[in-house]
Enzyme design. Sequence first.
Site, short mmCIF file in Angstrom:
data_model
loop_
_atom_site.label_atom_id
_atom_site.label_comp_id
_atom_site.label_asym_id
_atom_site.label_seq_id
_atom_site.Cartn_x
_atom_site.Cartn_y
_atom_site.Cartn_z
N GLU A 59 -9.12 -5.63 -4.61
CA GLU A 59 -8.57 -4.42 -3.87
C GLU A 59 -9.65 -3.35 -3.32
O GLU A 59 -9.31 -2.97 -2.40
CB GLU A 59 -7.43 -3.66 -4.77
CG GLU A 59 -6.32 -4.54 -5.16
CD GLU A 59 -5.26 -4.46 -4.17
OE1 GLU A 59 -5.47 -3.74 -2.93
OE2 GLU A 59 -3.90 -5.10 -4.44
N SER B 44 0.77 -1.20 0.09
CA SER B 44 -0.09 0.00 -0.10
C SER B 44 0.73 1.31 0.02
O SER B 44 1.69 1.31 -0.93
CB SER B 44 -1.07 0.00 1.08
OG SER B 44 -2.14 0.79 1.02
N HIS C 272 -7.54 -5.77 -0.26
CA HIS C 272 -6.54 -4.88 0.10
C HIS C 272 -5.85 -5.47 1.36
O HIS C 272 -6.55 -5.45 2.44
CB HIS C 272 -6.76 -3.40 -0.16
CG HIS C 272 -5.72 -2.64 0.21
ND1 HIS C 272 -4.64 -2.38 -0.89
CD2 HIS C 272 -5.16 -1.68 1.15
CE1 HIS C 272 -3.77 -1.59 -0.67
NE2 HIS C 272 -3.98 -0.95 0.71
#
Length: 540
Positions: free
Chosen positions: A349, A228, A452
Site C-alpha cells: 500500500e 481508500s 494502493h
Amino acid sequence: MMSPRSSRPLALWAAALLTTAAAQATPPVPPAPTVPASPAVTGQPVQVRVTEGVLVGREADGVRVWQGVPYAAPPVDDRRWKAPQPPALWVGERDASRPGPACLQPARGNSGEGGRVRGAEDCLYLNVTAPANARNAPVMVWVHGGSFRSGAGSDYDGRVLAREQGVVVVTLNYRLGALGFLAAPGLLEGRTVGNYGLLDQQAALRWVRANAAAFGGDPRNVTLFGESAGGMSVCAQLASPGAAGLFDKAILQSGPCTPAINTAPLPQALQTGAAYARALGCAAEDAACLRRVPAERLVTAQVPGTRAPGAVALPPVYGDATVPLAPAEAFRRGAVHRVPLIVGSNQDEGTLFVAPLGGQRDLPWWQYAALVALLERWNTPRILANYPLRNYETVGLAAAALAGDGLFACPVNDLARDLARVTPVYAYEFRDRTAPIEVPATATVPRYGAYHAAELISVFGTPLPGLARPASFTPQQADLARTIRAYWGNFARTGNPNGAGLPRWAPLDPARNNVLGLAPGAVGERLDFRQEHRCEVWSR
C-alpha cells in the site's frame, strides 16, 4: 472485547516524512484518472421511470447505462453545507446519456491553491449500469476514493462488472473538501455538522432503495462498496445511525476509518473550521457570509493548520449526529450495522505515496531514521529493528513498507478482526506484485508491487486512465481479475463470496486470522498476515 490499539498509526510518520521532504510534490491521491472512464455512452435509447420522472439512457452490448441522474437537489446557495434535499421532479424525458459534473475539486495534478478546478458545486448525480435482462438483480453501490477531496463516480465504468456478474452497478458523486466536510460553528444544525459528504452517500442509498426495481435491481439486496476514502466512507457508514437499513452488505477496500488521522473529533473540526472561516474573511458564526464565498475559492483556499502535503485537511467528523462515536469506539461497543462484510488491503500500500519523495535520488537514510526517532521516541529502536535498511533495495522501499504496514495493512486487519466478532467478515489481501501501473517508477520506489488501488481494474474490469489498464494483464492476471469479480458478485448476491470453480474463502476467524491471498495463479488462505506486516510493532 477488542484489544486497545494505537490511534496514531504510521500515517503520522508518513505525514512528518512528507512535511520535511524539502518542497517535494504533493503525493498522489490515488486513484485519480486523468480522464473520465465513463464518457457519454452510445447505443439504442432506453427509457426508465424513476420517482422524479422519465430517464432516457442507452443500451449496447447487453448493458443499459443511465448517467447524470440527480439523486438530490443541487447543494448550492442556501443549501450549501446542509443535509441533501430531495431532487426536483421533471416533466417529459430527461437525457441520461452523459455523466453529471464531478463535485468541485482541484484539477488533476494541481494542489488547488490558486489554480484550476474540476467539476461544479451542483454535483449530486449518480450513474446506473444494469444488464439488459436484469430482473431482481443484486445492486452494488460504489463510493469512490480520492482523500475526500477528489474523484467522481463517473471515473469508474461499471459495464464489465454488470454484464459479467449480473449485477446493477451504481456509482455516485458526493461533496468533497470544504464543501463536503467543513465543520464551522455557524453551520451547526442541531447536532449535525461537517459530514455533508457522508449524508450525500446516505441520500444516494435512499434513492437506490426507492428506484432500484425500475432498473431491474433488487432494492432489498444492496451492497455498499468503496476503496481508500470510499472504503473509509463505507467504514464510517457502518457506525452511522442514519445509514441503518440503507444497505445489506458492504465491501471495504483499503479503507480503515479507525486511525485518528482519518477522522476528526468535533471540537477539533470546529476549531479548524473557525480558522478557515476567518481566513475567508467571515466570522466563524456567520453562515450567510460563508455561503456567499465563491465555490471555487473554497477549493483553492488553504485550510489553516499544520499538516503534511497530501494529508486530508478536512476529514469526516465524529461526535455529531451523523457519526456520534469515534469509529474505533463504536466498533469496540459493537454499535455497528451488523451486515456481512468483505474487508481487505493490498500487499504494498505504501509505495504509491512514498514514490514522489527524494526527487532524482533515494530518500536519505538519516532523514528516515531521524523522522522515526522524532515520532516514535522510545519505540524507535523497535521500529528500526523491524525495518532494517539492509533488507530493502532503497530507503524509499523501507519507508513504503513501514507506511503500508502502519497505515493500511495492520489497521485494516485490526478492523476486520474486530468486526468479525459481531458479524460475518471475509478478509483478503491483494498480492499481485507485478500489477500493471502507468505511474513512472522513481529513484525512491523503483517498483510499485501490489500498490494502493492496484485491485481496482480487476474489480471493474475496465481502465483507470493514468493508473492502469486491463489490456496490460497477463493471462494469469486476467484469470485473477475474473476470480475477484466472481467473489464480489457472489457476495453481492448472497453475502457469501464462494461459488463453483472458485478457491474456498472461509469467513475470518479472529483467532486464526485467516486471510485470503489474491495473487495470479496463487489464490488461497494465508495465516501469516500479521507476521509479514509486523503488526505487533504497531500495537500499543
